[in-house]
Motif scaffolding. Sequence first.
Motif, PDB file in Angstrom:
ATOM      1  N   PRO A   1       0.656  -1.435  -0.297  1.00 38.66           N
ATOM      2  CA  PRO A   1       0.265   0.043  -0.113  1.00 38.66           C
ATOM      3  C   PRO A   1       1.080   1.471  -0.011  1.00 38.66           C
ATOM      4  O   PRO A   1       2.006   1.194   0.656  1.00 38.66           O
TER       5      PRO A   1
ATOM      6  N   LEU B   1      -6.337   5.489   0.955  1.00 39.12           N
ATOM      7  CA  LEU B   1      -7.275   4.298   1.007  1.00 39.12           C
ATOM      8  C   LEU B   1      -7.907   3.790   1.335  1.00 39.12           C
ATOM      9  O   LEU B   1      -8.120   3.160   1.360  1.00 39.12           O
ATOM     10  N   HIS B   2      -7.630   4.353   2.715  1.00 42.90           N
ATOM     11  CA  HIS B   2      -8.829   3.274   4.028  1.00 42.90           C
ATOM     12  C   HIS B   2     -10.248   3.785   3.787  1.00 42.90           C
ATOM     13  O   HIS B   2     -10.641   3.271   4.223  1.00 42.90           O
TER      14      HIS B   2
ATOM     15  N   GLU C   1     -11.236   5.801   1.345  1.00 44.64           N
ATOM     16  CA  GLU C   1     -12.582   5.423  -0.185  1.00 44.64           C
ATOM     17  C   GLU C   1     -11.600   3.836  -0.958  1.00 44.64           C
ATOM     18  O   GLU C   1     -12.797   3.171  -1.770  1.00 44.64           O
ATOM     19  N   LYS C   2     -11.053   2.895  -0.198  1.00 36.98           N
ATOM     20  CA  LYS C   2     -11.271   1.423  -0.869  1.00 36.98           C
ATOM     21  C   LYS C   2     -11.137   0.382   0.277  1.00 36.98           C
ATOM     22  O   LYS C   2     -12.338  -0.385   0.376  1.00 36.98           O
TER      23      LYS C   2
ATOM     24  N   TYR D   1      -9.179  -3.537   0.034  1.00 40.09           N
ATOM     25  CA  TYR D   1      -9.004  -3.392  -0.878  1.00 40.09           C
ATOM     26  C   TYR D   1      -8.182  -4.296  -1.889  1.00 40.09           C
ATOM     27  O   TYR D   1      -8.561  -4.082  -3.371  1.00 40.09           O
TER      28      TYR D   1
ATOM     29  N   ARG E   1     -11.000  -5.485  -4.042  1.00 42.39           N
ATOM     30  CA  ARG E   1     -11.890  -4.594  -4.278  1.00 42.39           C
ATOM     31  C   ARG E   1     -10.965  -4.254  -5.637  1.00 42.39           C
ATOM     32  O   ARG E   1     -11.612  -2.866  -6.387  1.00 42.39           O
ATOM     33  N   VAL E   2      -9.984  -4.216  -5.852  1.00 41.71           N
ATOM     34  CA  VAL E   2      -9.077  -2.458  -7.166  1.00 41.71           C
ATOM     35  C   VAL E   2      -8.118  -3.720  -7.134  1.00 41.71           C
ATOM     36  O   VAL E   2      -7.904  -4.053  -8.586  1.00 41.71           O
TER      37      VAL E   2
ATOM     38  N   GLN F   1      -4.933   4.683  -7.104  1.00 39.90           N
ATOM     39  CA  GLN F   1      -6.137   4.315  -5.935  1.00 39.90           C
ATOM     40  C   GLN F   1      -4.733   3.772  -4.847  1.00 39.90           C
ATOM     41  O   GLN F   1      -5.644   3.062  -3.986  1.00 39.90           O
TER      42      GLN F   1
ATOM     43  N   ILE G   1      -1.881   2.825  -4.735  1.00 43.58           N
ATOM     44  CA  ILE G   1      -1.641   1.120  -4.655  1.00 43.58           C
ATOM     45  C   ILE G   1      -0.466   1.070  -5.063  1.00 43.58           C
ATOM     46  O   ILE G   1      -0.725   1.600  -6.989  1.00 43.58           O
TER      47      ILE G   1
END
Length: 271
Positions: A99, A107-108, A110-111, A115, A118-119, A163, A165
Motif C-alpha cells: 500500500p 486508501l482506507h 476510499e477502498k 482493497y 476491491r482493486v 488508487q 496501491i
Amino acid sequence: MDKLPRLGLPIIIGVVVLIIILAKSAVTIDSGHAAVLYETLKDGVDSEKPPLGPGFHIIAPWNRVIDYETRQQEIPEKMSVLSSNGLDIKLDASVLYEPDERNLGKLHNEKGENYLSRVLQPAIRSAARSVVGRYTPEQLYSTKRDAIQTEIFEETKKIVESQYIQLNSVLIRDVTLPPTIKEAIERKLKQEQESLEYEFRLVTAEKEAERQIIEAQGKADANKILSASLTDKILQDKGIEATIKLSESPNSKVIVIGSGDSGMPIILGNQ
C-alpha cells in the motif's frame, strides 16, 4: 484510623480506572506496519493526517486504530483467459505489491481494508485478459512470455497507481495450454529445429566443398607456374649440382659423365 480505609478505596478505584484507560489508550505498531486513527467523536479517519508509524502510541480511549502491513506482499493469481484465436489459456502468476503508506488514510476511506479484492485483483485479471487476447498460443508458450509479463505489469500499474496501491512486479510462473495445442506446438518447434540443423549441415558441406575446390585450384595453378619455369637449362644445372653433392658422398658409386638423357651423368652404385 477508620478514615484510612475510606480514603484508600477511592484511590484504589481511581488507580484501577487509570490503568484501564491507559491500557486502552496504549497502542504498539509493529515493524513493517502503519495504522490509521479512527476518531469516534469526529468524522472517522482524517485522510490528511499522516499514519501512525511503528512504535508506542497513546490515543484517546474512545478512538481506535486500523492496522495495515506496509511491507511488500505477494498474492498468487490463477487466471483463465482467452488467446487471440479464442483458446482457453491458464495463467499462474504472482503479484508483488504494497500500500502507498503516505496515502494510507485515503486508501482506507476510499477502498477500505479489503482493497485487494476491491482493486488489485480485478485490475490484474482485467490486464491479463487484455494482454493475452493479443497473442496466439504459440507466442504465449515460447517467445513472448517475458513481453506478456511486462505488458500485464504496465497495464495493471496504470489502473492501481491512482488508487493508492504500489505495484512492484507481476511474475508469470506458468502458462498452461490445452493439451492438443501444446503437443502441436511442440511438434512444430521440433520440426523447425530439425530443419535448422539440416540447413546448417548443408551450408557446412557446401563451404567444405568450396574450400577443397579452391585448394585444388591453387595447387593446379602452382604446378602450371612451376612447369612453365622449369626449362632444360635449369634442369641441367640442378642435375650438375646434385651430381657434385653425390660425388662428395663417402658412399661408393660410379659416375658416367654424359651418358644420361640430355647429356646428364649416370650414377651407378651398389645400392
